[in-house]
Design an enzyme around this catalytic site. Sequence first.
Site, PDB file in Angstrom:
ATOM      1  N   ALA A 352       0.846  -1.186   0.000  1.00  0.00           N
ATOM      2  CA  ALA A 352       0.000   0.000   0.000  1.00  0.00           C
ATOM      3  C   ALA A 352       0.878   1.232   0.000  1.00  0.00           C
ATOM      4  CB  ALA A 352      -0.889   0.009   1.237  1.00  0.00           C
ATOM      5  N   MET A 353       0.285   2.370  -0.360  1.00  0.00           N
ATOM      6  CA  MET A 353       1.048   3.612  -0.443  1.00  0.00           C
ATOM      7  C   MET A 353       0.231   4.770   0.112  1.00  0.00           C
ATOM      8  SD  MET A 353       3.717   5.272  -1.362  1.00  0.00           S
ATOM      9  CE  MET A 353       3.787   7.022  -0.984  1.00  0.00           C
ATOM     10  N   GLU A 354       0.881   5.542   0.983  1.00  0.00           N
ATOM     11  CA  GLU A 354       0.200   6.560   1.770  1.00  0.00           C
ATOM     12  C   GLU A 354      -0.027   7.894   1.066  1.00  0.00           C
ATOM     13  OE1 GLU A 354       3.387   5.530   2.176  1.00  0.00           O
ATOM     14  OE2 GLU A 354       4.675   7.101   2.968  1.00  0.00           O
ATOM     15  N   ASN A 355      -0.316   7.901  -0.237  1.00  0.00           N
ATOM     16  CA  ASN A 355      -0.581   9.174  -0.915  1.00  0.00           C
ATOM     17  C   ASN A 355      -1.563   9.975  -0.073  1.00  0.00           C
ATOM     18  OD1 ASN A 355       0.723   8.035  -3.351  1.00  0.00           O
ATOM     19  ND2 ASN A 355      -1.091   6.740  -3.309  1.00  0.00           N
ATOM     20  N   HIS A 387      -1.254   1.464   9.277  1.00  0.00           N
ATOM     21  CA  HIS A 387       0.088   1.933   8.917  1.00  0.00           C
ATOM     22  C   HIS A 387      -0.002   3.150   7.985  1.00  0.00           C
ATOM     23  CE1 HIS A 387       4.400   1.205   7.704  1.00  0.00           C
ATOM     24  NE2 HIS A 387       3.967   1.867   6.640  1.00  0.00           N
ATOM     25  N   GLU A 388      -0.785   3.015   6.944  1.00  0.00           N
ATOM     26  CA  GLU A 388      -0.849   4.115   5.962  1.00  0.00           C
ATOM     27  C   GLU A 388      -1.497   5.356   6.563  1.00  0.00           C
ATOM     28  OE1 GLU A 388       1.087   3.511   3.683  1.00  0.00           O
ATOM     29  OE2 GLU A 388       1.051   1.325   3.685  1.00  0.00           O
ATOM     30  N   GLU A 410       9.138   5.205   8.065  1.00  0.00           N
ATOM     31  CA  GLU A 410       8.591   3.846   7.984  1.00  0.00           C
ATOM     32  C   GLU A 410       8.631   3.132   9.330  1.00  0.00           C
ATOM     33  OE1 GLU A 410       6.736   2.998   5.816  1.00  0.00           O
ATOM     34  OE2 GLU A 410       7.262   4.166   4.052  1.00  0.00           O
TER      35      GLU A 410
HETATM   36  N1  BES Z   1       5.484   4.050   1.806  1.00  0.00           N
HETATM   37  C1  BES Z   1       5.266   2.658   1.777  1.00  0.00           C
HETATM   38  C2  BES Z   1       5.058   2.110   0.392  1.00  0.00           C
HETATM   39  C3  BES Z   1       6.318   2.004  -0.406  1.00  0.00           C
HETATM   40  C4  BES Z   1       7.217   1.026  -0.136  1.00  0.00           C
HETATM   41  C5  BES Z   1       6.576   2.886  -1.415  1.00  0.00           C
HETATM   42  C6  BES Z   1       8.375   0.936  -0.858  1.00  0.00           C
HETATM   43  C7  BES Z   1       7.745   2.827  -2.145  1.00  0.00           C
HETATM   44  C8  BES Z   1       8.644   1.839  -1.871  1.00  0.00           C
HETATM   45  C9  BES Z   1       4.064   2.262   2.630  1.00  0.00           C
HETATM   46  O1  BES Z   1       3.777   3.123   3.670  1.00  0.00           O
HETATM   47  C10 BES Z   1       4.400   0.944   3.233  1.00  0.00           C
HETATM   48  O2  BES Z   1       5.270   0.892   4.066  1.00  0.00           O
HETATM   49  N2  BES Z   1       3.752  -0.123   2.806  1.00  0.00           N
HETATM   50  C11 BES Z   1       4.028  -1.447   3.281  1.00  0.00           C
HETATM   51  C12 BES Z   1       2.949  -1.922   4.182  1.00  0.00           C
HETATM   52  C13 BES Z   1       3.199  -1.767   5.616  1.00  0.00           C
HETATM   53  C14 BES Z   1       2.059  -2.316   6.437  1.00  0.00           C
HETATM   54  C15 BES Z   1       4.507  -2.323   6.110  1.00  0.00           C
HETATM   55  C16 BES Z   1       4.058  -2.364   2.085  1.00  0.00           C
HETATM   56  O3  BES Z   1       3.808  -1.912   0.984  1.00  0.00           O
HETATM   57  O4  BES Z   1       4.381  -3.534   2.271  1.00  0.00           O
HETATM   58 ZN    ZN Z   2       4.958   3.039   5.354  1.00  0.00          ZN
END
Ligand code: BES
Ligand code: ZN
Length: 967
Positions: A352-355, A387-388, A410
């Site tokens: 997922a991505m926190e846009n 998380h997001e 993160e």
């Molecule tokens: N910001 C990240 C998504 C991301 C990850 C963007 C790597 C670019 C490169 C997002 O907040 C995130 O951490 N997502 C995790 C889920 C989380 C519950 C650990 C994911 O995508 O696994």
């Molecule tokens: Zn994250």
Amino acid sequence: MGKVYYLSKNVVIGLLVLTTISLATIIGLSIAYDKEKSKDRDKPGGGAPDSTTTMHTTMPTPGSIQKEPWDLYRLPDSLVPVFYNVTLWPRLKSNADGLFIFTGHSSVVFKCVKETDLIIIHCNKLNLTNLYGHHAYLRGLGEAAAPPIRKAWLVVKTEYLAIQLGSPLAVGASYELHTAFQGELADDLEGFYRSEYFEDGVKKVVAVSQMEATYARKAFPCFDEPAMKAIFYVTIIHDRTTVALSNGREIDTTNDVIDGVPVRLTAFEGTQRMSTYLLAFIVCDFVYIQSTQNNSLLVRIWARRKAIDDGHGDYALSVTGPILHFYEHYYNVAYPLSKSDQIALPDFNAGAMENWGLVTYRETALLYDPILSSTGNKQRIIAIISHELAHMWFGNLVTMKWWNDLWLNEGFASYVEYLGADYAEPTWNIKDQIILYDVHKGFAVDALASSHPLSRREEEVNDSAQISGMFNVISYSKGAAVLRMLSEFLTEPVFAKGLSSYLITFAFENTVYTDLWDHLQQAVENTPDIRIPDTVHNIMNHWTLQMGFPLVTIDTRTGCVTQNHFLLDPDAVVDRPSEFNYTWIVPIKWMKTGVEQEQYWLLHKTDINSGMRVSGEEWLLANTNVSGYFRVNYDPSNWDRLLSLLNTNHKALSVMNRAQIIDDAFNLARGKIINTTLALKTTKYLSKERDYIPWETALRNFDFYILMFDRSEVYGSLQAYLRKQIQPLFEHFKTITANWTKVPAGHTDQYNQITAVGLACSMGVEGCRVLIESWYRQWMEDPQRNPIHPNLKSTVYCSAIAFGGVEEWDFAWMMFKNATLASEASKLRAAMACTKIPWLLNRYLEYTVDPTKIRKQDTTSTIQHVAQNVVGLPLAWKFVRERWSYIFQQYGKGSFSVSNLISGITKRFSTEFELHELKKFKEDNLYLGFGSATGTLEQAIETTTANFKWVKENKAHVLAWLTEESA
Ligand code: BES
Ligand code: ZN
């Protein structure tokens, strides 16, 4: 040389909307003045001169010592963006060349803060349209006149558009830079890309974006660094049958006809001041469900029509409100936007991505079917949403200045996600699980000499691969563990108070991690009854500036407490110096014979704490609830007391502490600090254990034994021992589920039931195989009715396919292709890797690189599943080596995937031959590099070396102990 165009103040530049042109053709532009709208909005018009030039692309001059500004990965600090107008038009149908494209134009108003005659702005894989003979058009705002553009060119390596001006920009003046461009809406999961799915047999296309970390520049030219915050005014042009989404609320839609195509223009409210990596643009024909929080905040869940109609978004919607509510209280800052959209996408690289305001998810991470999904699916959904949403404040409202501080972003979200989820599902005890999913995970990587400190210096992180490499276990899991420790020793109210003042102070701005320490320090100083032995800053430096973590050894006979840098392989060479000589300031929570004691701080390498002496029946347990990021060892007599406590009255210790004793013991044994037999002894009590966290911990440690020994004679005794230990748990669940007809009531009991069934079957517990085969058979006979409970599906599918043949496999493939719920497809996808038939595995491996069979987002995880299987490992390893350059180029740029692939495949490597092959693989591919997986490869080599030695030294003892115990 370029011409200069001055526009008087009252002449507003209008819009440039690109027509459907193929990438290769010469480009014509339409320019018109827009009389109706403010300069913030562009509107299509017609009739403008055509102009053409060739695009220049430069490569950096080889061997030049003094690098040109455009050869540096960091933007110069002379220009600061203020706001952008971005108009994008993605085409959801391919053009005559079979390409999906998007066109667009954008302007950025920036201020010159240092004299320069050079504009450098990020731009990647965009074909810029000529504007009056140049790639860009510049205009001065206010009194400022724009200098002439002398030359404009693209720099491929550093992903820039560089513009050399005829004279310098004026310091203090603002300018507007205009570009028009065309890009490919590829299926590459980066930047502005396309996702596809079938609905009622019809193929549908979605245009979607993923900007983090460095892909916004692939959607439009922008100052693509997190500190270059600006306001974005977005307009999306799209088919009238589709809907457009972006970070802000939609404020205006107009129908129009552009180039004969009837379209709709959706304009969004200007965003808050934000970073480019948080932007999002989507065009789809999805539908949504909504709820309104406090009457003003709009909360929506978007997905494919069928998913929404089937109620798959309901769970996400039901927890989003409470989680947002929790964070508003926790941070003491209102949600900063007017809406919160979350959308499930068929193709998405990360989870997922926190846009900001438009969070994007994989379908499995957002959609829940109450009938078909498992409890595990549900927990993943709430954890990931939590998380997001945590990022909406921490990360989005206040953002790290540069990617070297990514761990804070993160790691923080990975810690507080447990708090948010716990608030929304209070009966699940979800906070305890952080030790499984983060603390132990962090320990595993951080115990290697090839680990690295949490904090990186800014200069160490430059290009995109280095930035992607920051998204690793250390940033996420160690980050979470260390912040949890901080919150534990400050106490949660003080931690939250400091956090809140940090967020308020730096709202809409950027920070470095020390800013957070300063605010937490303030909170400490404003709280009379809290005492810490040094400043937050000094304490935390020990944990963030040096890699690794301490092993605290307590001799309960003398009260002597010592710390040492814990290494999984004691012979590994630590060639990274540390200013603290690998000592830490360690907050130790501890208990004596069940009674909690006052927190003790270990400030030096050794210390005497006479209170830690115990005798007679007393026992001592340190690091209660694993609240600190360290491991503990004791003198043999205290170990014996803890072992006997486990055997006689294990419930005297919390589930986390039970798990921790096992995990510490197994890892200390791997590090040759205690005997392997002592570690094995911590598992004897498991025949009485009914809780999930200790069992899961034990199994992960035994998993290592399985990986090391399942190709050797030890495996037989290991199976016998585990069968003996798991039998009572299997019977327990059989009883409480009335012969597998009910589901255990407790959340983690449901997890533990899965463990029991899975392990029992793989260890050959009587009755298990028959049970599974009959369930799967029933399903094959009546595919409309699946008799397998969702919680048990992963295990049952995997076992049934492992026991079965082609018929079972082909049935799974058919069900996989027909699945309309992504989490169901995902369980089948994992299970198909469980077959023991080599040709089926090889065929499956081929499928992984065919996007019509396996989605690109799932390629690397499917190969990993195959590698998990003892029969599949050599096949997967061969497959990956043979196609490394293809896999790396197709899937390597993203963050987690290739890195996970390497760690997944090498997990069971333990022979000299495998070590040799791994090193050869590294050498053979050095010319390509390993991008973001470079660190992981080094870790894999170190782990294989350690495994190899461990197996050699321990095989005989393990075999002897297991044989004796299973007799
Ligand atoms: N910001 C990240 C998504 C991301 C990850 C963007 C790597 C670019 C490169 C997002 O907040 C995130 O951490 N997502 C995790 C889920 C989380 C519950 C650990 C994911 O995508 O696994
Ligand atoms: Zn994250």
